[in-house]
Write a protein that holds these residues in place. Structure first.
Motif, PDB file in Angstrom:
ATOM      1  N   GLU A 182      50.925  81.138   0.215  1.00  0.00           N
ATOM      2  CA  GLU A 182      49.930  80.106   0.511  1.00  0.00           C
ATOM      3  C   GLU A 182      50.336  79.255   1.709  1.00  0.00           C
ATOM      4  O   GLU A 182      49.549  79.033   2.634  1.00  0.00           O
ATOM      5  N   LYS A 183      51.600  78.819   1.727  1.00  0.00           N
ATOM      6  CA  LYS A 183      52.060  77.923   2.787  1.00  0.00           C
ATOM      7  C   LYS A 183      52.649  78.667   3.978  1.00  0.00           C
ATOM      8  O   LYS A 183      52.894  78.065   5.026  1.00  0.00           O
ATOM      9  N   GLN A 184      52.907  79.973   3.798  1.00  0.00           N
ATOM     10  CA  GLN A 184      53.475  80.790   4.875  1.00  0.00           C
ATOM     11  C   GLN A 184      54.815  80.235   5.357  1.00  0.00           C
ATOM     12  O   GLN A 184      55.088  80.140   6.555  1.00  0.00           O
ATOM     13  N   ILE A 185      55.652  79.860   4.397  1.00  0.00           N
ATOM     14  CA  ILE A 185      56.974  79.337   4.736  1.00  0.00           C
ATOM     15  C   ILE A 185      58.020  79.959   3.819  1.00  0.00           C
ATOM     16  O   ILE A 185      57.711  80.444   2.724  1.00  0.00           O
ATOM     17  N   TRP A 186      59.272  79.928   4.285  1.00  0.00           N
ATOM     18  CA  TRP A 186      60.416  80.344   3.482  1.00  0.00           C
ATOM     19  C   TRP A 186      61.103  79.108   2.913  1.00  0.00           C
ATOM     20  O   TRP A 186      61.154  78.064   3.563  1.00  0.00           O
ATOM     21  N   TYR A 187      61.640  79.247   1.713  1.00  0.00           N
ATOM     22  CA  TYR A 187      62.467  78.183   1.149  1.00  0.00           C
ATOM     23  C   TYR A 187      63.448  78.796   0.150  1.00  0.00           C
ATOM     24  O   TYR A 187      63.193  79.871  -0.402  1.00  0.00           O
ATOM     25  N   PRO A 188      64.593  78.146  -0.092  1.00  0.00           N
ATOM     26  CA  PRO A 188      65.573  78.682  -1.042  1.00  0.00           C
ATOM     27  C   PRO A 188      65.289  78.180  -2.456  1.00  0.00           C
ATOM     28  O   PRO A 188      64.878  77.035  -2.643  1.00  0.00           O
ATOM     29  N   GLN A 189      65.505  79.038  -3.430  1.00  0.00           N
ATOM     30  CA  GLN A 189      65.351  78.647  -4.831  1.00  0.00           C
ATOM     31  C   GLN A 189      66.697  78.781  -5.534  1.00  0.00           C
ATOM     32  O   GLN A 189      67.237  79.873  -5.657  1.00  0.00           O
ATOM     33  N   ARG A 190      67.243  77.668  -5.993  1.00  0.00           N
ATOM     34  CA  ARG A 190      68.505  77.694  -6.717  1.00  0.00           C
ATOM     35  C   ARG A 190      68.277  78.269  -8.119  1.00  0.00           C
ATOM     36  O   ARG A 190      67.332  77.901  -8.802  1.00  0.00           O
ATOM     37  N   THR A 191      69.139  79.188  -8.539  1.00  0.00           N
ATOM     38  CA  THR A 191      69.015  79.798  -9.857  1.00  0.00           C
ATOM     39  C   THR A 191      69.985  79.149 -10.842  1.00  0.00           C
ATOM     40  O   THR A 191      70.935  78.465 -10.448  1.00  0.00           O
ATOM     41  N   VAL A 192      69.736  79.395 -12.135  1.00  0.00           N
ATOM     42  CA  VAL A 192      70.538  78.799 -13.207  1.00  0.00           C
ATOM     43  C   VAL A 192      71.469  79.859 -13.782  1.00  0.00           C
ATOM     44  O   VAL A 192      71.045  80.978 -14.095  1.00  0.00           O
ATOM     45  N   ARG A 193      72.710  79.517 -13.959  1.00  0.00           N
ATOM     46  CA  ARG A 193      73.727  80.455 -14.411  1.00  0.00           C
ATOM     47  C   ARG A 193      73.533  80.857 -15.874  1.00  0.00           C
ATOM     48  O   ARG A 193      73.077  80.058 -16.695  1.00  0.00           O
ATOM     49  N   ASP A 194      73.885  82.098 -16.185  1.00  0.00           N
ATOM     50  CA  ASP A 194      74.021  82.511 -17.573  1.00  0.00           C
ATOM     51  C   ASP A 194      75.156  81.707 -18.195  1.00  0.00           C
ATOM     52  O   ASP A 194      76.163  81.422 -17.537  1.00  0.00           O
ATOM     53  N   THR A 195      75.010  81.330 -19.455  1.00  0.00           N
ATOM     54  CA  THR A 195      75.990  80.440 -20.076  1.00  0.00           C
ATOM     55  C   THR A 195      77.377  81.064 -20.197  1.00  0.00           C
ATOM     56  O   THR A 195      78.372  80.348 -20.315  1.00  0.00           O
ATOM     57  N   VAL A 196      77.451  82.406 -20.150  1.00  0.00           N
ATOM     58  CA  VAL A 196      78.745  83.079 -20.295  1.00  0.00           C
ATOM     59  C   VAL A 196      79.183  83.762 -19.003  1.00  0.00           C
ATOM     60  O   VAL A 196      80.299  83.555 -18.520  1.00  0.00           O
ATOM     61  N   LYS A 197      78.300  84.570 -18.417  1.00  0.00           N
ATOM     62  CA  LYS A 197      78.668  85.410 -17.281  1.00  0.00           C
ATOM     63  C   LYS A 197      78.284  84.833 -15.927  1.00  0.00           C
ATOM     64  O   LYS A 197      78.618  85.412 -14.892  1.00  0.00           O
ATOM     65  N   GLY A 198      77.576  83.718 -15.919  1.00  0.00           N
ATOM     66  CA  GLY A 198      77.246  83.098 -14.642  1.00  0.00           C
ATOM     67  C   GLY A 198      76.080  83.755 -13.936  1.00  0.00           C
ATOM     68  O   GLY A 198      74.970  83.826 -14.462  1.00  0.00           O
TER      69      GLY A 198
ATOM     70  N   ASP B 155      71.228  81.236  -4.446  1.00  0.00           N
ATOM     71  CA  ASP B 155      69.999  80.693  -3.862  1.00  0.00           C
ATOM     72  C   ASP B 155      69.158  81.861  -3.372  1.00  0.00           C
ATOM     73  O   ASP B 155      69.535  82.555  -2.426  1.00  0.00           O
ATOM     74  N   ILE B 156      68.024  82.072  -3.997  1.00  0.00           N
ATOM     75  CA  ILE B 156      67.166  83.211  -3.672  1.00  0.00           C
ATOM     76  C   ILE B 156      66.168  82.824  -2.582  1.00  0.00           C
ATOM     77  O   ILE B 156      65.470  81.812  -2.708  1.00  0.00           O
ATOM     78  N   PRO B 157      66.070  83.608  -1.498  1.00  0.00           N
ATOM     79  CA  PRO B 157      65.040  83.337  -0.490  1.00  0.00           C
ATOM     80  C   PRO B 157      63.648  83.582  -1.082  1.00  0.00           C
ATOM     81  O   PRO B 157      63.408  84.613  -1.711  1.00  0.00           O
ATOM     82  N   VAL B 158      62.754  82.640  -0.882  1.00  0.00           N
ATOM     83  CA  VAL B 158      61.395  82.737  -1.422  1.00  0.00           C
ATOM     84  C   VAL B 158      60.398  82.539  -0.285  1.00  0.00           C
ATOM     85  O   VAL B 158      60.555  81.633   0.536  1.00  0.00           O
TER      86      VAL B 158
END
Length: 226
Positions: free
Chosen positions: A62-78, A55-58
Motif C-alpha cells: 500500500e505504502k510502497q516502502i520497506w521497513y524492518p520488523q523485529r521478531t520475537v524469540r522462541d522461549t527456549v531456542k531463540g 529483523d525481517i525486511p518487509v
C-alpha cells in the motif's frame, strides 16, 4: 516485479536503488511470507553469507516502502540461525497466517530444523520433536490447504563427507487436522488401490465427492446428485 495472471504482463513495482533507509541488501535463495498487505523476506544470502531472522525486511504494497520488523524469540531456542536455500510455506489458521521454514544452510552448516513464524505476533516457535529426517537444503516445500507440509528433493548431508541429492518426499501436519482429514488418510493407507476405482463407484459407496476428486483419476464423477 509483479505478474498479472490475466494479462501475463510484468510490472515493475519497486526498484531498490540504495536510497531508502530500510531497503534490504540484495540476496538470493530467500523465501517470502504474504498477508495480503505486506511481503516478508525470510533469510536468503549471497555466495559468501546468509541473512538472519532477527529483523525481517518487509515491503508494504500500500505504502510502497520497506521497513524492518523485529521478531520475537522462541522461549527456549531463540531465533532461527541465518540461512539460505531453505524451504518455506504458509497456512491460514483461526489465529492468523503462520509461516514455516525448514532446513537450509549458511555456507558451512546444513540444518534439519522446523520453525514457525506467526505473522500477527511475529513470534518464533521451534519444533523440537518435528525435525527433518536429515539436514537438507535446496529442497522444495509445499503445504496443502488443510495444513500438511510436504518436503521433496534437495541436497542432504549427514556429515562433511556425505553430501548427495535426494529424491525422497516427507510430510507432516503443521496443525491438528480435522477428523475428516484423519479418516481420509486412513482410507488411503488401508486401501491404496482406491486410485484405480471409478469415481462414481466411490461416491456411490458413500465417499464424499470432494475427497474423490482429489484422486484425480481418469474417471471424473458425473454431475448427478449423490
Amino acid at each position: 516485479t509483479r505478474l498479472n495472471l490475466k494479462t501475463l504482463v510484468w510490472e515493475i513495482v519497486y526498484v531498490c536503488r540504495g536510497v531508502g533507509e530500510y531497503e534490504p541488501t540484495g540476496r538470493y535463495r530467500h523465501e517470502v511470507g504474504f498477508d495480503n498487505r505486506n511481503i516478508y523476506i525470510l533469510g536468503g544470502g549471497t555466495a559468501m553469507s546468509a541473512f538472519d531472522f532477527v529483523d525481517i525486511p518487509v515491503f508494504s504494497l500500500e505504502k510502497q516502502i520497506w521497513y524492518p520488523q523485529r521478531t520475537v524469540r522462541d522461549t527456549v531456542k531463540g531465533i532461527p540461525q541465518p540461512r539460505r536455500c531453505h524451504g518455506a510455506v504458509q497456512i491460514n489458521t483461526e489465529s492468523g497466517i503462520q509461516v514455516f521454514i525448514a532446513g537450509g544452510h549458511d555456507g558451512e552448516n546444513v540444518f534439519d530444523d522446523l520453525w514457525r513464524l506467526d505473522l500477527k505476533t511475529f513470534q518464533w516457535t521451534y519444533f523440537d520433536k518435528c525435525r527433518l529426517p536429515f539436514p537438507i537444503y535446496f529442497h522444495a516445500a509445499a503445504a496443502s490447504p488443510e495444513g500438511r507440509l510436504y518436503i521433496f528433493g534437495g541436497i542432504c548431508s549427514s556429515n562433511d563427507n556425505d553430501v548427495r541429492r535426494s529424491n525422497c518426499m516427507y510430510s507432516t501436519w503443521l496443525c491438528i487436522p480435522k477428523l475428516s482429514e484423519m479418516c481420509w488418510e486412513a482410507v488411503l493407507h488401508y486401501s491404496p488401490h482406491i486410485v484405480k476405482c471409478k469415481s462414481d463407484d466411490l461416491i456411490n459407496i458413500g465417499l464424499p465427492r470432494h475427497y474423490v476428486q482429489r484422486l484425480g483419476n481418469n474417471n471424473p464423477p458425473t454431475n448427478r446428485e449423490q
